[in-house]
Write a protein that holds these residues in place. Structure first.
Motif, PDB file in Angstrom:
ATOM      1  N   GLU A  60       0.969  -1.357   0.179  1.00 38.55           N
ATOM      2  CA  GLU A  60      -0.027   0.003   0.066  1.00 38.55           C
ATOM      3  C   GLU A  60       0.998   1.315   0.076  1.00 38.55           C
ATOM      4  O   GLU A  60       0.757   2.188  -0.728  1.00 38.55           O
ATOM      5  CB  GLU A  60      -0.869   0.001   1.100  1.00 38.55           C
ATOM      6  CG  GLU A  60      -2.001   1.111   0.986  1.00 38.55           C
ATOM      7  CD  GLU A  60      -2.251   1.949   2.108  1.00 38.55           C
ATOM      8  OE1 GLU A  60      -1.145   2.055   2.955  1.00 38.55           O
ATOM      9  OE2 GLU A  60      -3.047   2.984   2.072  1.00 38.55           O
ATOM     10  N   ALA A  61       1.748   1.134   0.859  1.00 41.25           N
ATOM     11  CA  ALA A  61       2.781   2.497   1.018  1.00 41.25           C
ATOM     12  C   ALA A  61       3.615   2.604  -0.517  1.00 41.25           C
ATOM     13  O   ALA A  61       3.839   3.691  -0.802  1.00 41.25           O
ATOM     14  CB  ALA A  61       3.731   2.187   1.919  1.00 41.25           C
ATOM     15  N   GLN A  62       3.667   1.560  -1.359  1.00 38.61           N
ATOM     16  CA  GLN A  62       4.178   1.729  -2.802  1.00 38.61           C
ATOM     17  C   GLN A  62       3.221   2.302  -3.616  1.00 38.61           C
ATOM     18  O   GLN A  62       3.592   2.179  -4.835  1.00 38.61           O
ATOM     19  CB  GLN A  62       4.996   0.399  -2.923  1.00 38.61           C
ATOM     20  CG  GLN A  62       5.969   0.011  -1.894  1.00 38.61           C
ATOM     21  CD  GLN A  62       7.190  -0.496  -2.542  1.00 38.61           C
ATOM     22  OE1 GLN A  62       7.313  -0.665  -3.843  1.00 38.61           O
ATOM     23  NE2 GLN A  62       8.085  -0.981  -1.591  1.00 38.61           N
ATOM     24  N   GLY A  63       1.932   2.358  -3.437  1.00 37.96           N
ATOM     25  CA  GLY A  63       1.114   2.640  -4.241  1.00 37.96           C
ATOM     26  C   GLY A  63       0.468   1.273  -5.063  1.00 37.96           C
ATOM     27  O   GLY A  63      -0.162   1.545  -6.369  1.00 37.96           O
TER      28      GLY A  63
ATOM     29  N   MET B 122      -5.259   4.156  -0.057  1.00 39.25           N
ATOM     30  CA  MET B 122      -4.037   4.091  -0.909  1.00 39.25           C
ATOM     31  C   MET B 122      -3.119   5.136  -0.308  1.00 39.25           C
ATOM     32  O   MET B 122      -3.282   6.244   0.142  1.00 39.25           O
ATOM     33  CB  MET B 122      -4.477   4.279  -2.424  1.00 39.25           C
ATOM     34  CG  MET B 122      -5.037   5.404  -2.961  1.00 39.25           C
ATOM     35  SD  MET B 122      -5.522   5.169  -4.896  1.00 39.25           S
ATOM     36  CE  MET B 122      -3.971   4.764  -5.398  1.00 39.25           C
ATOM     37  N   ALA B 123      -1.662   4.885  -0.624  1.00 42.24           N
ATOM     38  CA  ALA B 123      -0.694   5.739  -0.453  1.00 42.24           C
ATOM     39  C   ALA B 123       0.418   5.956  -1.527  1.00 42.24           C
ATOM     40  O   ALA B 123       0.574   4.958  -2.258  1.00 42.24           O
ATOM     41  CB  ALA B 123       0.198   5.270   1.012  1.00 42.24           C
ATOM     42  N   GLY B 124       1.209   6.820  -1.440  1.00 39.92           N
ATOM     43  CA  GLY B 124       2.287   6.994  -2.525  1.00 39.92           C
ATOM     44  C   GLY B 124       1.921   8.054  -3.393  1.00 39.92           C
ATOM     45  O   GLY B 124       0.805   8.132  -4.033  1.00 39.92           O
ATOM     46  N   ALA B 127       1.295   7.002  -7.098  1.00 37.29           N
ATOM     47  CA  ALA B 127       0.092   6.216  -7.416  1.00 37.29           C
ATOM     48  C   ALA B 127      -1.267   6.957  -7.107  1.00 37.29           C
ATOM     49  O   ALA B 127      -1.983   6.779  -7.887  1.00 37.29           O
ATOM     50  CB  ALA B 127      -0.001   4.986  -6.242  1.00 37.29           C
ATOM     51  N   GLU B 234       5.144  12.098   2.877  1.00 33.63           N
ATOM     52  CA  GLU B 234       4.352  11.100   2.296  1.00 33.63           C
ATOM     53  C   GLU B 234       2.829  11.450   1.991  1.00 33.63           C
ATOM     54  O   GLU B 234       2.167  12.115   2.714  1.00 33.63           O
ATOM     55  CB  GLU B 234       4.531   9.838   2.678  1.00 33.63           C
ATOM     56  CG  GLU B 234       5.391   8.986   2.008  1.00 33.63           C
ATOM     57  CD  GLU B 234       5.380   8.810   0.597  1.00 33.63           C
ATOM     58  OE1 GLU B 234       4.281   8.012   0.209  1.00 33.63           O
ATOM     59  OE2 GLU B 234       6.013   9.171  -0.211  1.00 33.63           O
TER      60      GLU B 234
END
Lengths: 267, 267
Positions: A60-63, B122-124, B127, B234
């Motif tokens: 998730e952190a990496q998208g 979601m994250a990043g 993304a 982030e």
DNA sequence: CTGAAAATCACCCGTTTAATCACAACCGAT
DNA sequence: ATCGGTTGTGATTAAACGGGTGATTTTCAG
């Protein structure tokens, strides 16, 4: 749409791209489920259920995946196109950063004048290809190129060859007739010929003999010779520069004897 | 041309690109020496001399350095342009392989009809940016976008916005006047406005408050809200789709109350 | 032939990662 | 409210890997 092979490959590639095994398995698992819980994911991917959560968090952190914070949590992979785009961007950015950082470094040198007998070894298909391009591009008078395997005649190479100024004589050899035709068609300006280098192939044409890859001679002062390792199909090369260079001298000798292709081209 | 900072950064990035610490140090060391022996390399890079050899071998196999098999051996890095090109190619190839492999997989599913209350996290940065683009692209009637930080107004996003059909109403808000002007200039077709969202900022404007990133509402049926973590900078987002979606409903309420920007745009 | 440097090998140790287990919070159904 | 199973977190163990160091063999210059 089968699966067995491709799942494995995808997992492998993802790891090469920097993911851990569990992360890779989970991501691939999610592209098969469209959406799923930790339990189902664990069943499909063989990842211990209790570890799925960690893996997903990283993803998730990496998208690469989205999380639905319900109970039970639901996970789903970002659409393939978005995922690859994200990865691509990530790497573009890194390569750029690298380029910039290294550009602002260089020069500690303190070099002692090196002799002129330098023969360098390099490996890796891509790297050798790039070097070949570079050498061809800076040719001023003559390019002699012998290609031993059709897989080496890439689009990039063809393009580079065709962009050569008309003042540069371009002679390209191939080990087989069919490859020659292919070359002649792709690079109309070139003078092509077949073989003349049988002595370069192993005694017999057995696969377990290391095969000739390419042989490049630019302006009679730089040379690159590559071969292809039987097992891994990896390419390796040696490369020499400078008119007085030992390798280059040998190459000139061979040419003088007509063994490589002379200034007065055949056919 | 200084060095201290950049060397560190280069080493870091190389590791992110998959090299081990020693390998990264050696490569950077070689770009500073143009050419060197194991001894000198070890001195410059702080890599134990006996380990230089291993590292170099790996680098050679990846096409990043060349080896001269003399005694003592000489090493040198491939020219920067070639190196970055090689890395780039390598990654393009991997992403392609991944894309192909995953394309040929999918569908195990066995999905149970999922409810319509889905809110995904979601994250990043990358993304979220991609997702934003995707959503904007498929807009049919209306796009409402609020941008909280000028770093989020990327070229790609501007391009996507400008490519929207004229049938789509485009309303873009900003948290500051200057950002608004910037937007109006970059996306002339848009109706822009300032703020209206003070309530989204933390109580005070202190940095250690999580800041609003973007807020996107497409056709009143899909919404994406992102914030920026104070520490790491982030970006993380939540994302909901479907007319009946809870988040979307809230967003519509807010709009109805004029809190976000109504169908009849300000200024 | 001899000593020093060069190159390869073999090993140690701390960190990381894969894998398992124990537990508390939670949910659904009676 | 209670009970059984599921769900999520944290702690723990074992194996793999990477960084670090010294011993051993090879090579070369004097």
């Amino acid at each position: 749409m089968d699966t067995p092979e491709h799942v494995e490959e995808a997992i492998e590639v993802l790891q090469q791209l920097g993911l851990k095994e569990y992360e890779a398995r989970c991501f691939v698992g999610l592209t098969r489920l469209t959406t799923g819980t930790a339990k189902r994911l664990s069943e499909v991917t063989e990842v211990p259920r209790t570890r799925v959560y960690d893996a997903i968090r990283v993803l998730e952190a990496q998208g690469l995946v989205e999380i639905q914070h319900s109970s039970p949590q639901q996970f789903r992979a970002v659409p393939l196109a978005e995922a690859t785009e994200t990865l691509r961007d990530q790497y573009e950015e890194r390569v750029d950063r690298l380029h910039n950082a290294l550009d602002r470094v260089d020069v500690v040198d303190d070099d002692d004048g090196s002799p002129v007998q330098q023969v360098w070894a390099m490996a890796g298909r891509g790297a050798i290809e790039n070097r070949t391009d570079q050498l061809v591009q800076k040719a001023a008078e003559e390019v002699v190129l012998v290609i031993g395997d059709d897989s080496l005649l890439t689009e990039d190479l063809v393009e580079t060859l065709n962009e050569l100024g008309s003042g540069v004589e371009l002679v390209i050899g191939a080990l087989t007739k069919s490859l020659q035709k292919q070359i002649q068609a792709a690079v109309p300006d070139a003078t092509t010929f077949v073989s003349g280098l049988e002595w370069l192939r192993g005694e017999n044409t057995t696969d377990d003999e290391t095969a000739i890859g390419r042989l490049l001679l630019v302006d009679r002062s730089a040379i690159l010779v590559s071969s292809i390792i039987p097992g891994t199909r990896e390419e390796q090369a040696i490369f020499g520069e400078g008119f007085g260079n030992g390798l280059v001298v040998i190459a000139r000798r061979l040419m003088a004897q007509g063994l490589i292709a002379a200034r007065d081209p055949h056919q």
